[in-house]
Motif scaffolding. Structure first.
Motif, short mmCIF file in Angstrom:
data_model
loop_
_atom_site.label_atom_id
_atom_site.label_comp_id
_atom_site.label_asym_id
_atom_site.label_seq_id
_atom_site.Cartn_x
_atom_site.Cartn_y
_atom_site.Cartn_z
N LYS A 110 0.84 -1.19 0.00
CA LYS A 110 0.00 0.00 0.00
C LYS A 110 0.88 1.25 0.00
O LYS A 110 1.86 1.33 0.75
CB LYS A 110 -0.93 0.02 1.21
CG LYS A 110 -2.12 -0.91 1.06
CD LYS A 110 -3.16 -0.67 2.13
CE LYS A 110 -4.40 -1.52 1.90
NZ LYS A 110 -5.45 -1.27 2.92
N ALA A 111 0.51 2.20 -0.85
CA ALA A 111 1.24 3.46 -0.93
C ALA A 111 0.84 4.37 0.23
O ALA A 111 -0.02 4.03 1.03
CB ALA A 111 0.95 4.14 -2.27
N ALA A 112 1.47 5.54 0.29
CA ALA A 112 1.22 6.47 1.40
C ALA A 112 -0.23 6.94 1.42
O ALA A 112 -0.77 7.26 2.49
CB ALA A 112 2.16 7.67 1.29
N ASP A 113 -0.88 7.00 0.24
CA ASP A 113 -2.29 7.43 0.17
C ASP A 113 -3.25 6.25 0.27
O ASP A 113 -4.41 6.36 -0.10
CB ASP A 113 -2.53 8.23 -1.11
CG ASP A 113 -2.07 7.48 -2.35
OD1 ASP A 113 -1.58 6.33 -2.21
OD2 ASP A 113 -2.18 8.04 -3.45
N ASN A 114 -2.73 5.10 0.75
CA ASN A 114 -3.53 3.91 1.01
C ASN A 114 -4.00 3.20 -0.27
O ASN A 114 -4.90 2.37 -0.22
CB ASN A 114 -4.75 4.24 1.88
CG ASN A 114 -5.14 3.06 2.77
OD1 ASN A 114 -4.28 2.32 3.23
ND2 ASN A 114 -6.43 2.89 3.00
N THR A 115 -3.42 3.52 -1.40
CA THR A 115 -3.74 2.83 -2.65
C THR A 115 -2.93 1.54 -2.74
O THR A 115 -1.72 1.54 -2.49
CB THR A 115 -3.42 3.72 -3.86
OG1 THR A 115 -4.19 4.91 -3.78
CG2 THR A 115 -3.76 3.01 -5.16
N ALA A 116 -3.60 0.45 -3.08
CA ALA A 116 -2.93 -0.84 -3.16
C ALA A 116 -2.19 -1.00 -4.49
O ALA A 116 -2.67 -0.56 -5.53
CB ALA A 116 -3.94 -1.97 -2.97
N PHE A 117 -1.03 -1.62 -4.44
CA PHE A 117 -0.31 -2.02 -5.65
C PHE A 117 0.44 -3.30 -5.36
O PHE A 117 0.45 -3.78 -4.22
CB PHE A 117 0.62 -0.90 -6.13
CG PHE A 117 1.75 -0.56 -5.20
CD1 PHE A 117 3.02 -1.06 -5.40
CD2 PHE A 117 1.55 0.29 -4.12
CE1 PHE A 117 4.07 -0.74 -4.55
CE2 PHE A 117 2.59 0.63 -3.27
CZ PHE A 117 3.85 0.11 -3.48
N THR A 118 1.04 -3.89 -6.37
CA THR A 118 1.70 -5.18 -6.19
C THR A 118 3.16 -5.11 -6.63
O THR A 118 3.56 -4.21 -7.36
CB THR A 118 0.99 -6.28 -7.01
OG1 THR A 118 1.06 -5.94 -8.41
CG2 THR A 118 -0.46 -6.42 -6.59
N ALA A 119 3.92 -6.09 -6.15
CA ALA A 119 5.33 -6.19 -6.53
C ALA A 119 5.68 -7.67 -6.67
O ALA A 119 5.18 -8.52 -5.93
CB ALA A 119 6.22 -5.54 -5.48
N LYS A 120 6.55 -7.96 -7.63
CA LYS A 120 7.08 -9.31 -7.82
C LYS A 120 8.61 -9.23 -7.84
O LYS A 120 9.23 -9.20 -8.90
CB LYS A 120 6.55 -9.92 -9.13
CG LYS A 120 5.06 -10.24 -9.12
CD LYS A 120 4.65 -10.90 -10.42
CE LYS A 120 3.18 -11.28 -10.40
NZ LYS A 120 2.76 -11.95 -11.66
N PRO A 121 9.22 -9.21 -6.65
CA PRO A 121 10.66 -8.99 -6.58
C PRO A 121 11.48 -10.13 -7.19
O PRO A 121 11.15 -11.31 -7.02
CB PRO A 121 10.93 -8.89 -5.07
CG PRO A 121 9.61 -8.58 -4.46
CD PRO A 121 8.60 -9.27 -5.32
N LEU A 122 12.52 -9.75 -7.90
CA LEU A 122 13.54 -10.67 -8.39
C LEU A 122 14.88 -10.15 -7.88
O LEU A 122 15.14 -8.95 -7.93
CB LEU A 122 13.54 -10.72 -9.92
CG LEU A 122 12.27 -11.22 -10.61
CD1 LEU A 122 12.39 -11.02 -12.13
CD2 LEU A 122 12.03 -12.68 -10.30
N TYR A 123 15.73 -11.04 -7.42
CA TYR A 123 17.00 -10.59 -6.89
C TYR A 123 18.07 -11.67 -7.07
O TYR A 123 17.77 -12.85 -7.24
CB TYR A 123 16.88 -10.22 -5.41
CG TYR A 123 16.51 -11.37 -4.49
CD1 TYR A 123 17.49 -12.04 -3.75
CD2 TYR A 123 15.19 -11.79 -4.35
CE1 TYR A 123 17.16 -13.08 -2.90
CE2 TYR A 123 14.86 -12.84 -3.52
CZ TYR A 123 15.83 -13.48 -2.80
OH TYR A 123 15.51 -14.52 -1.96
N SER A 124 19.31 -11.23 -7.08
CA SER A 124 20.43 -12.16 -7.13
C SER A 124 21.51 -11.68 -6.17
O SER A 124 21.65 -10.48 -5.93
CB SER A 124 20.97 -12.29 -8.56
OG SER A 124 21.57 -11.09 -8.99
#
Length: 271
Positions: free
Chosen positions: A85-99
């Protein structure tokens, strides 16, 4: 008979020695834990080649020396989507990739801090599932409180957020003896949020175009007004008498060879 027994004993001892030894595989770091790690880090040592693990409480951890690539996955092995959730309470998604990879002179620290997770081929996976990814998730959630939806969806906004998160993750990995090599969040928003932002951007674009047109017309009006004022000034100031005086001042005293009319012509000096 004694010779056979002695030979059997020697063979049995050799077999026990061989079976109680493990070899550190190529391109792996070996860390030997002794006495169940009761004395802390002093019970963990970096080893190479064949290692004797016969004594009670001994265990060999083999840590890959090459880059490890990973992503958040569920129990079925499918890539997991994180809800943020962003600062204005709007939902969003993330699909992290890392190495990442283990820092060579920190291998003992990595094993010592995570020995409870087990050993063998699943050691790194267990560390990712139980240590690294929960920490990454917490960092993302904490960082999202500093960004509004507009800021995230603005030009370059998601990259700034990703860079901000990556810096914090890299610092946390380094504390754990790991070097973060690559990191991406793959942010996404719902269609409703995207449409809302698109409409807002379209309105802002239209307003900008109108402002430019208004400014252009204002300049045109100012130019027309100046032109009109100039014409008025000239029409009031250039009387026939003034025009005749100007002609006399410019005359060089020469007359043309021919002329018509009852008065002497005054000509413009073109010299």
């Amino acid at each position: 008979m004694r010779k056979l027994f002695k030979l059997f004993t020697i063979s049995l001892v050799m077999l026990l020695v061989l079976t109680s030894c493990e070899r550190v595989a190529p391109n792996y770091y070996g860390v030997l834990m002794q006495d169940y790690g009761k004395n802390g880090k002093s019970n963990f040592t970096l080893v190479k080649g064949r290692v004797n693990v016969m004594s009670p409480g001994s265990e060999l951890f083999q840590v890959p020396a090459w880059e490890q690539r990973s992503s958040f996955t569920n129990d079925e092995g499918e890539q997991q989507t994180l809800n943020i959730k962003a600062a204005d309470n709007t939902a969003f998604t993330a699909k992290p990739l890392y190495s990442y990879k283990v820092i060579e002179d920190r291998v003992v620290d990595v094993v010592f801090q995570n020995a409870r997770l087990g050993s063998g081929n699943e050691f790194m996976r267990a560390m990712e599932d139980n240590v690294l990814e929960p920490r990454i998730y917490d960092i993302i959630k904490e960082a999202s409180r500093n960004y509004t939806t507009d800021a995230l969806m603005a030009n370059g906004g998601s990259l700034k957020f990703e860079s901000f998160v990556q810096k914090i993750v890299a610092e946390e990995f380094k504390k754990s003896g790991l070097e973060l090599i690559s990191f991406s969040l793959n942010l996404d928003f719902s269609k409703k949020v995207k449409d809302k932002i698109d409409n807002r951007n379209e309105v802002n674009t239209n307003i900008t175009v109108l402002d430019q047109k208004i400014l252009e017309q204002k300049k045109r009006n100012e130019l027309a007004e100046l032109t009109a004022q100039e014409a008025i000034i000239r029409s009031k100031g250039l009387t026939p008498e003034i025009l005749q005086e100007m002609s006399i001042k410019r005359w060089d005293g020469r007359l043309p060879n021919t002329w018509s009319g009852g008065t002497l012509p005054l000509v413009k000096n073109v010299k």
